[in-house]
Scaffold this active site. Structure first.
Site, PDB file in Angstrom:
ATOM      1  N   ASP A 291     -50.245  48.507  12.014  1.00 29.78           N
ATOM      2  CA  ASP A 291     -48.637  48.963  11.735  1.00 29.78           C
ATOM      3  C   ASP A 291     -48.177  49.476  13.120  1.00 29.78           C
ATOM      4  OD1 ASP A 291     -46.366  49.968  10.896  1.00 29.78           O
ATOM      5  OD2 ASP A 291     -47.251  50.915   9.294  1.00 29.78           O
ATOM      6  N   HIS A 385     -42.772  40.255   5.246  1.00 29.48           N
ATOM      7  CA  HIS A 385     -42.057  41.505   5.821  1.00 29.48           C
ATOM      8  C   HIS A 385     -41.775  41.471   7.163  1.00 29.48           C
ATOM      9  CE1 HIS A 385     -41.286  45.836   5.794  1.00 29.48           C
ATOM     10  NE2 HIS A 385     -42.344  45.910   7.077  1.00 29.48           N
TER      11      HIS A 385
END
Length: 477
Positions: A291, A385
């Site tokens: 992330d 995403h």
């Protein structure tokens, strides 16, 4: 999650990290009366970047031959590192993360026994805790001014908070009523960052100084917001690489509030500890995804323009400041973990193992959005995403994501209450977080697996100069 932190999703929610600039030289502003929490002595005053840290080796080495008088121990050999592009899949969680798709890089891996010596400057052009490498522990807390408290009380409170932050960040105890929780520890890269919410200006009679960028965020279809855990007059971010040091700061700030302000809400977060991996890596979130791969880096030519309000910006008191969007994004981990890895990767658009795009390469390889498979289908799905959150898919919208994971136990049915404390920084949220979140709201494949449960937007002024407190230009201007 992919290239940013997940902002915009509905109910559920570092690759080799580039080094960041500066081995903090550290400053001991003020006297060193009382023992430092750590064993190292406070170095002499020395201008340093907000993100610089003093290594334990430098602290112990003492001055080197030829070092100029007044330099901090080991300054002559301290290496400066630039914070590179962070991890791969930064959860945009909610609306905020998608735009720039980047999360702040982790600190360079260091032996765990040396963590306490890390030191961050309080005084500087920008407040600490924005470009500082991500820390292992964090607390977010919002306060509301007490009934009858106004501008004078707010100024006195910020003065107290700034002095406490300065002392604790150099390893000194709090000036009054120190609890000794962190007595045996060094600064542990502690940072405290202060901001003002939309309601603060009405309560202090400063409506004319309220920035237009602080207008309330629009509603998003993925929002399931708890008003009691959203917004607030004042906001404080605390980060450190030691849990006791972080809690010590939280307790000191809460005690300093006294009768001037009361806690509105408080959240606790964590990240991987520096040194937990064999090499610096982009952090992973609780979905197991890397992330923060495409986080903006201070080495980017347009970094300051995107993240900080310029010297000539309006209002003047926000010069060198930034706007932070805070979102508590719950991850629906039971639903997510039922997906096969291949389907998880299709949702994100990146490989789970190493954060590389599905189109091939490594974590930092540019994603080929036009590449198709043997059947003519896009390799990176149109609603992935990582595709949606790319700046070039959002008019260049970018934000610096610097989140913490959280876990607040389990519901009665065993469902984990866990996810991401999404924190993103930008010069203007209407050009950073908002456009990205709107796009995520329209069809992000990650949305069914996350839920935005709390939200806040705060104006974070520039750093305090020596002898000043945070927000002084607003409160005394």
């Amino acid at each position: 999650m992919a290239d940013q932190s997940i902002p915009g999703a509905r109910t559920p929610e570092t690759a080799p990290g580039g080094a960041r600039e500066g081995a903090l030289k550290g400053s001991s502003n003020g006297s060193s009366k009382g023992s430092l929490r750590g064993s190292a002595k406070s170095p002499a005053k020395e201008p340093a970047e907000e993100s610089s840290r003093v290594s334990p080796e430098e602290s112990a080495a003492g001055p080197r031959p030829g070092a100029r008088s007044g330099t901090a121990p080991g300054e002559g050999i301290s290496r400066r590192r630039l914070l590179g592009t962070a991890g791969a899949t930064g959860l945009v969680l909610g609306a905020a993360g998608a735009a720039a798709g980047y999360a702040a890089r982790p600190a360079e891996a260091v032996p765990l026994t040396s963590l306490g010596a890390g030191r961050v400057m309080f005084h500087g052009k920008h407040q600490p805790g924005i470009t500082t490498p991500m820390q292992a522990r964090g607390h977010l807390v919002a306060f509301d001014l007490a009934a009858g408290a106004g501008r004078r009380e707010a100024a006195a409170l910020l003065r107290r908070w700034s002095e406490t932050a300065r002392r604790l960040m150099t390893g000194e105890p709090a000036a009054q009523g120190d609890t000794d929780v962190a007595r045996d520890a060094g600064p542990s890269s502690l940072t405290l960052t202060f901001g003002f919410g939309h309601s603060f200006f009405g309560r202090t009679g400063l409506e004319k100084q309220r920035p237009a960028a602080l207008d309330p965020l629009p509603a998003f279809s993925s929002d399931h917001l708890d008003k009691a855990r959203s917004n607030g007059d004042l906001w404080v971010q605390i980060g450190a690489d030691d849990a006791l040091v972080a809690f010590h700061a939280l307790r000191a700030i809460q005690k300093d509030a006294g009768s001037a302000a009361r806690v509105r809400w408080q959240m606790n977060g964590f990240n991987r500890s520096p040194g937990a991996t064999s090499r610096p890596m982009t952090t992973r979130n609780l979905m197991g995804q890397i992330d923060g791969t495409r986080n903006p880096a201070p080495t980017d030519s347009d970094f300051d323009r995107r993240i900080f309000v310029p010297e000539s910006g309006e209002p003047a008191w926000m010069a060198n400041g930034s706007y932070v969007v805070v979102r508590r994004i719950r991850m629906l981990l039971d639903d997510w973990e039922r997906l096969p890895v291949e389907e998880q990767e299709a949702v994100i658009g990146r490989r789970k193992s190493d954060g590389a795009p599905l189109t091939g390469g490594t974590e930092t390889t540019e994603m080929d959005l036009e590449k198709t498979d043997a059947r003519g289908n896009l390799v990176v799905p149109v609603n992935a995403h990582a595709r949606i959150t790319r700046p070039d898919q959002n008019g260049g919208a970018a934000m610096l994501r610097r989140p913490f994971s959280y876990h607040d136990g389990f519901d009665a049915d065993g469902t984990p209450d866990a996810g991401l404390l999404f924190i993103c920084w930008q010069a203007d949220p209407l050009r950073g977080f908002v456009p990205v979140q709107r796009k995520l709201d329209r069809g992000d494949a990650l949305s069914p697996f996350i839920r935005h449960e709390a939200s806040g937007l705060f104006a974070v002024p520039g750093g305090a100069a020596e002898g000043e407190y945070v927000g002084q230009r607003l409160l005394e201007g």
